[in-house]
Design a protein around this motif. Sequence first.
Motif, PDB file in Angstrom:
ATOM      1  N   GLU A  13       0.826  -1.203   0.000  1.00 35.30           N
ATOM      2  CA  GLU A  13       0.000   0.000   0.000  1.00 35.30           C
ATOM      3  C   GLU A  13       0.859   1.252   0.000  1.00 35.30           C
ATOM      4  OE1 GLU A  13      -3.043   0.307   2.911  1.00 35.30           O
ATOM      5  OE2 GLU A  13      -3.868  -1.694   2.530  1.00 35.30           O
ATOM      6  N   THR A  16       2.376   1.783  -3.545  1.00 33.25           N
ATOM      7  CA  THR A  16       1.346   2.259  -4.473  1.00 33.25           C
ATOM      8  C   THR A  16       0.998   3.712  -4.197  1.00 33.25           C
ATOM      9  OG1 THR A  16       0.420   0.036  -4.693  1.00 33.25           O
ATOM     10  CG2 THR A  16      -0.986   1.861  -5.343  1.00 33.25           C
ATOM     11  N   ARG A  17       0.832   4.045  -2.936  1.00 28.57           N
ATOM     12  CA  ARG A  17       0.498   5.420  -2.563  1.00 28.57           C
ATOM     13  C   ARG A  17       1.604   6.384  -2.989  1.00 28.57           C
ATOM     14  NH1 ARG A  17      -2.739   8.199   1.056  1.00 28.57           N
ATOM     15  NH2 ARG A  17      -1.859  10.177   1.767  1.00 28.57           N
TER      16      ARG A  17
END
Length: 290
Positions: A13, A16-17
């Motif tokens: 996560e 991706t962020r």
Amino acid sequence: MTSHNSLPNSLSEAETRRLKELALFVRTETVRLISIAKVGHYSSVFSCAEIFSVLYGDVMALRRAEPKWPERDRFLMGKGHAAVGLFPLLAEWDFFPKEWLDNYTRLGSPLGDHPDMRKVPGVDFSSGSIGHALSAGIGMALGGRLNRQDFSVYVLLGDGEMQEGQVWAAAMAAAHHRVGRLTAIVDRNRYQLDGTVEEVINIEPLADKWRTFGWDVHEVDGHDVEALALLLRRLKTDTAREKPACVIAHTLKGKGVGFMEREPGWHLGYLAPADEEKVLAEIKAKAGVE
């Protein structure tokens, strides 16, 4: 050689962020710099913002503040008119002072509408005359082979650029010489200056053409940072690959701004201050970053 089985099949996560945030940074800085220049290529940058993000935020081997590091990966832009989206990333890598951005295109600034390798640290090839970048990229990759260097070469091409004969001469040469460290990324946004690519000169079946020329071909959603990163990581770590790779990134010209996505005239334009505020708000709302 790194085994494909050792590569993750997803990004965290946080990864991706970070890549989404970097793509947002490319778009917002593009708006800011064009407000200084009073004209620029918004929509051409917006279609490849995630490609920039993944290359400079995840895949390419670079050293901070060392734009001439001999082992760095090389990046060339066929669509050099999108350089306004590249310059902020080069500044983030400390290749030149961030203050340069504040004078983008002003008299005496090294930062122009197209990238100039003689003036801008971190730019590997001066581009803007469409069709030459892939040939230069082959030369760099072959030079690395002769010097026993292990860097990769990435060439970003516009889909309208596929109408240039030199692209296909270069494609044939790269396959013949087995330039496996070369990856061409086609920004398949389906528009060029004079309209849709299909209306000007149809380039389909594009993937089959690259395969016929001897390339390893992949298609991907060019706005999906996870899919892009995983594909480019896999290609880079396959050091036994002899075929050059072509990644057809399906994108939307003007991605992130509704009226730019619907109007091809925004290939080149300028936003009045009130419209600029609305565009920035829309870009941030659609960025997928809370």
